[in-house]
Design a protein around this motif. Structure first.
Motif, PDB file in Angstrom:
ATOM      1  N   HIS A 163      40.510  -9.726  97.347  1.00  0.00           N
ATOM      2  CA  HIS A 163      41.632  -9.719  98.281  1.00  0.00           C
ATOM      3  C   HIS A 163      41.154  -9.716  99.731  1.00  0.00           C
ATOM      4  CE1 HIS A 163      41.226  -5.537  99.670  1.00  0.00           C
ATOM      5  NE2 HIS A 163      40.937  -5.202  98.416  1.00  0.00           N
TER       6      HIS A 163
ATOM      7  N   SER B 245      41.553  -9.705  89.520  1.00  0.00           N
ATOM      8  CA  SER B 245      41.569  -9.221  90.893  1.00  0.00           C
ATOM      9  C   SER B 245      40.758  -7.933  90.956  1.00  0.00           C
ATOM     10  CB  SER B 245      43.012  -8.965  91.345  1.00  0.00           C
ATOM     11  OG  SER B 245      43.066  -8.511  92.675  1.00  0.00           O
TER      12      SER B 245
ATOM     13  N   HIS C  16      47.995  -7.890  96.867  1.00  0.00           N
ATOM     14  CA  HIS C  16      47.739  -9.258  96.411  1.00  0.00           C
ATOM     15  C   HIS C  16      48.198  -9.487  94.976  1.00  0.00           C
ATOM     16  CE1 HIS C  16      45.519  -9.288 100.118  1.00  0.00           C
ATOM     17  NE2 HIS C  16      45.242 -10.566  99.961  1.00  0.00           N
TER      18      HIS C  16
END
Length: 335
Positions: A104, A133, A116
């Protein structure tokens, strides 16, 4: 943001034209509303206030969670300890697939898995891939190179555990936005230099790639366009306060003289972004080194547009095109 265009123009004011580009009216209106709300910049008196402001600002433009995406919590081992991560998978994707390791943005100071989340859902669903992520340590509590170490460790962990994540070591890509794009580029360079399996693609959204030089776009677009000149100084002073050390290629990836053999790259920039020129220069340097590069500038948009796509049809349209470039880049790898 969904008012008829003539009314939206009244809200936005006179068109903004700089460097042969015209700012999208939806973006201009959004910036004016942010200014009225006192949110004209990303930095703040303290990192904590800046983090709170970013989270709160994104809540305003965030819609309902995108359907059709399964999200699961994961942990990634790093030398700093276990780092939180989230694995995104389209619900109809059951076979092994490409895995995009995503870092991110937020100037290495703000941003997290939550800020995000919507973007990662969008990428997973519309690119039809898995997205991991990865959280990393933030400055100033953990200055450079803490974020680099976490990003590299996360990539190595993914290579070692790709099957468990629904992929394979031969189908791992890296990506990120802004500071996260910087980390993705660092990881790709690290993999090449250290004999690791290289990512199949670098997906870089308006990345920060050179902390050593001030370029023309920073002078043109450093005020009133979300990411300001003052913000950039603030973030960098938090992340790497030693000015003499900012030429380190683990920060200024553009200064690395060994770009040959790096992973193919999709590099996206925004016309009204102070980071525009350095990002596009990196794309040119990669191409000169023989790296396959797709470089796309959205001339009417600003830094951070990927996190704002819920605010207007124009921003959503840009993100669909961006995902199209991502899909095309991955398709070349698999063909």
């Amino acid at each position: 943001m969904r008012l008829p265009r003539p009314l939206l123009r009244l809200v936005a004011g006179e068109p903004v034209r700089v460097d042969g580009q015209e700012l999208a009216v939806e973006v201009q209106a959004l910036l004016r509303l942010q200014a009225l709300a006192g949110q004209e910049r990303m930095s703040a008196d303290t990192p904590e206030k800046a983090r709170t402001a970013m989270s709160g600002g994104l809540e305003v433009v965030r819609g309902a969670p995108l359907p059709g995406v399964q999200v699961s919590r994961r942990c990634v081992r790093a030398r700093s300890g276990e780092r939180d991560a989230r694995l995104y998978r389209p619900t109809n994707l059951t076979d092994p697939s490409t895995l995009l390791v995503f870092y991110h943005g937020g100037g290495w100071v703000v941003g997290d898995l939550d800020t995000h989340d919507e973007l990662c859902r969008f990428l997973a669903k519309h690119a039809d891939i898995r997205v991991l992520s990865v959280d990393y340590r933030l400055a100033p509590e953990h200055p450079f190179p803490a974020a680099v170490e976490d990003a590299v460790d996360a990539y190595e962990y993914v290579l070692d555990n790709a099957e468990d994540l629904g992929s394979s070591p031969d189908s791992v890509a890296v990506g990120g936005d802004s500071a996260g794009g910087n980390l993705a580029a660092v990881v790709a360079q690290h993999a090449l230099a250290n004999g690791l399996k290289s990512p199949v693609l670098q997906f870089l959204l308006y990345p920060a790639v050179d902390a050593s030089t001030r370029r023309r776009s920073r002078d043109l677009f450093g005020n009133g366009l979300l990411l300001t000149d003052e913000d950039m100084d603030w973030f960098m002073d938090m992340y790497q306060p030693d000015r003499d050390a900012r030429t380190d290629p683990r920060l200024s990836v553009l200064l690395n003289g060994e770009l040959e053999g790096l992973a193919p790259t999709v590099l996206v920039t925004a016309g009204f972004d102070p980071l525009r020129d350095e990002g596009e220069e990196y794309g040119r340097r990669l191409a000169e080194a023989g790296v396959p590069v797709v470089s796309r500038r959205f001339p009417d948009l600003i830094h951070g547009f990927a996190n704002l796509f819920g605010a207007s049809p124009r921003l959503r349209e840009a993100m669909f095109e961006t995902v199209g470039h991502l899909r095309a880049g991955l398709a070349l790898h698999s063909s």
